[in-house]
Design a protein around this motif. Structure first.
Motif, PDB file in Angstrom:
ATOM      1  N   ALA A 203      40.805  37.895  28.819  1.00 19.47           N
ATOM      2  CA  ALA A 203      42.184  37.567  29.201  1.00 19.47           C
ATOM      3  C   ALA A 203      43.159  37.929  28.082  1.00 19.47           C
ATOM      4  O   ALA A 203      44.255  38.439  28.340  1.00 19.47           O
ATOM      5  N   GLN A 204      42.746  37.675  26.841  1.00 23.18           N
ATOM      6  CA  GLN A 204      43.621  37.956  25.702  1.00 23.18           C
ATOM      7  C   GLN A 204      43.879  39.446  25.536  1.00 23.18           C
ATOM      8  O   GLN A 204      45.016  39.870  25.292  1.00 23.18           O
ATOM      9  N   TYR A 205      42.805  40.267  25.694  1.00 19.47           N
ATOM     10  CA  TYR A 205      42.939  41.699  25.428  1.00 19.47           C
ATOM     11  C   TYR A 205      43.229  42.516  26.678  1.00 19.47           C
ATOM     12  O   TYR A 205      43.531  43.704  26.585  1.00 19.47           O
ATOM     13  N   GLY A 206      43.086  41.916  27.850  1.00 10.01           N
ATOM     14  CA  GLY A 206      43.465  42.600  29.087  1.00 10.01           C
ATOM     15  C   GLY A 206      42.498  43.664  29.555  1.00 10.01           C
ATOM     16  O   GLY A 206      42.893  44.588  30.269  1.00 10.01           O
ATOM     17  N   HIS A 207      41.230  43.553  29.180  1.00 10.83           N
ATOM     18  CA  HIS A 207      40.223  44.508  29.661  1.00 10.83           C
ATOM     19  C   HIS A 207      38.863  43.831  29.656  1.00 10.83           C
ATOM     20  O   HIS A 207      38.646  42.839  28.939  1.00 10.83           O
ATOM     21  N   PRO A 208      37.921  44.358  30.440  1.00  9.16           N
ATOM     22  CA  PRO A 208      36.582  43.755  30.468  1.00  9.16           C
ATOM     23  C   PRO A 208      35.882  43.882  29.114  1.00  9.16           C
ATOM     24  O   PRO A 208      36.041  44.880  28.401  1.00  9.16           O
ATOM     25  N   ILE A 209      35.135  42.863  28.775  1.00 10.26           N
ATOM     26  CA  ILE A 209      34.194  42.925  27.661  1.00 10.26           C
ATOM     27  C   ILE A 209      32.818  42.696  28.277  1.00 10.26           C
ATOM     28  O   ILE A 209      32.514  41.601  28.758  1.00 10.26           O
ATOM     29  N   TYR A 210      32.019  43.728  28.308  1.00  7.74           N
ATOM     30  CA  TYR A 210      30.712  43.631  28.948  1.00  7.74           C
ATOM     31  C   TYR A 210      29.720  42.918  28.027  1.00  7.74           C
ATOM     32  O   TYR A 210      29.807  43.011  26.801  1.00  7.74           O
ATOM     33  N   LEU A 211      28.826  42.218  28.641  1.00  7.22           N
ATOM     34  CA  LEU A 211      27.721  41.569  27.941  1.00  7.22           C
ATOM     35  C   LEU A 211      26.454  42.325  28.319  1.00  7.22           C
ATOM     36  O   LEU A 211      26.013  42.270  29.475  1.00  7.22           O
ATOM     37  N   VAL A 212      25.897  43.075  27.378  1.00  8.26           N
ATOM     38  CA  VAL A 212      24.676  43.836  27.630  1.00  8.26           C
ATOM     39  C   VAL A 212      23.500  42.949  27.216  1.00  8.26           C
ATOM     40  O   VAL A 212      23.314  42.663  26.035  1.00  8.26           O
ATOM     41  N   SER A 213      22.747  42.513  28.206  1.00  5.79           N
ATOM     42  CA  SER A 213      21.648  41.572  27.975  1.00  5.79           C
ATOM     43  C   SER A 213      20.321  42.320  28.027  1.00  5.79           C
ATOM     44  O   SER A 213      19.891  42.778  29.083  1.00  5.79           O
TER      45      SER A 213
END
Length: 396
Positions: A203-213
């Motif tokens: 929300a802060q940066y305005g783009h997805p941050i993916y979690l690679v598990s």
């Protein structure tokens, strides 16, 4: 003129592989039984009977399709069977089109990283980590790896350090639970806190941050520990999986990338994974073992052997004065070394033909990784040698 970066990579093999080859050389001199090689995570437990039965069942079918190409992303029936297994176990609603089958977890990770990496992107890696992550991210995907130091007390996430590492350039965070090398399993509380932090940063940066598990050890856990299924807690998750550990099939190179439909831009993301597979040459995972994995979905090798080995090694080493967090999963012990210089300690251990990997390679100096997927008798015979090594430091 050759690509000198690739020449350097080829001439500088991983410490794990170098130790493994050193062990082979020593075995030729002193005998295999006198080399205590704890360097590599090569499962020693046989594949379950279902694997052999699946191979024979497939071999009885059409010999052309048995060894022929499948669709680039994997045979549709195999992908559906694997998706159905995930749905049954984790209450999800995936289809075969959520899965891209790969030549093991290395190919899965490489495809995932290259699918999402753009110029200037950063991938946050939580230590301790599998060393090849850095290779896949930096040399493969051309992105920057940002290392977050571990919480030594329990090898859960140091959230203060993680939050400082996140910024507008962060494309993904890479996690591995059960963890190689520590054996730690992220608790549900840890996963929930991680998901909440990443949603705030999205929300802060305005783009997805993916979690690679990265989840090749998902089923290898002890003492009733539960492994949270990360996509059920965070939408923008990409799962990379391999059957190398759960089914004891490391040499068959079969795994997958899971792109959940709720992930941001999931259709394009899946297309990008397919495109990365094409660019990397990972088109059509081994066809026979696609079908074997589908037939054996949800099964595991006999992990009780690993638990026996864990308990024997953990109790033995801690009684000698080695300090270690007790592993909850995987098949590695990650004790602190008896001197701050873990590389010097591991070199000293070679005098006893004890082959262990320096923790610095995993982003955690002052530790050593001991892979206990070996014969139980090997551990019993090695413990007196670990005791002799400890005495050297008591006498120094």
């Amino acid at each position: 003129m050759l690509n000198q970066h690739m020449v350097a990579l080829g001439n500088n093999r991983s410490t794990i592989r170098e130790l493994f080859e050193y062990g082979n050389q020593r075995a030729a001199v002193v005998g295999r039984e006198n080399v205590f090689d704890f360097s590599i995570g090569n499962p020693n437990v046989p594949a379950p009977d279902a694997v052999r039965e699946a191979i024979l069942a497939e071999a009885a079918g059409d010999p052309v399709s048995l060894h022929g190409y499948t669709s680039a992303q994997g045979a549709a029936d195999a992908r559906k069977a694997l998706a159905d297994d995930l749905n049954r176990r984790f209450g999800t609603s995936y289809t075969g089109d959520s899965l891209y089958l790969t030549a093991g977890a290395a190919a899965a990770l490489s495809c995932a990283f290259q699918a999402i990496a753009c110029p200037g992107d950063e991938f946050v890696v939580l230590a301790p980590y599998f060393p090849e992550y850095l290779m896949f991210i930096e040399s493969g995907a051309g992105a920057k790896a940002v290392i977050v130091p571990p919480s030594i007390a329990d090898f859960q996430i140091d959230f203060d350090a993680l939050e400082k590492a996140l910024n507008a350039h962060t494309k993904a965070v890479v996690v591995n639970s059960p963890n190689n090398p520590s054996g730690a399993v992220y608790s549900e509380q840890t996963v929930k806190q991680l998901a909440a932090l990443l949603r705030d940063k999205e929300a802060q940066y305005g783009h997805p941050i993916y979690l690679v598990s990265d989840e090749p050890y998902r089923e290898i856990v002890y003492d009733g520990v539960q492994v949270p299924f990360v996509p059920n807690y965070y939408d923008d998750t990409i799962v990379c999986y391999s059957y190398s550990k759960s089914l004891s099939l490391p040499g068959e190179r079969i795994g997958y990338v899971l792109v959940p439909p709720q992930a941001a831009d999931s259709a394009d993301l899946y297309a990008a994974v397919c495109g990365a597979g094409r660019a990397l040459g990972y088109v059509c995972a081994p066809s026979l073992f696609q079908r074997v994995a589908a037939r054996c979905a949800g099964q595991t090798s006999d992990i009780s052997v690993y638990q026996t080995n864990r308990d024997l090694l953990y109790e033995g080493l801690t009684s000698m004065g080695y300090s270690c967090v007790k592993p909850q999963g995987a098949f590695y012990l990650f004790p602190q070394t008896l001197e701050p210089d873990d590389r010097a300690f591991c070199e000293r251990a070679k005098k006893y033909d004890l082959l262990v990997v320096p923790g610095a390679d995993f982003g955690a100096p002052g530790h050593m990784r001991i892979s206990y997927c070996v014969q139980t008798e090997t551990i019993r015979r090695a413990l007196p040698l670990f005791a002799e090594l400890a005495k050297e430091y008591q006498n120094d």
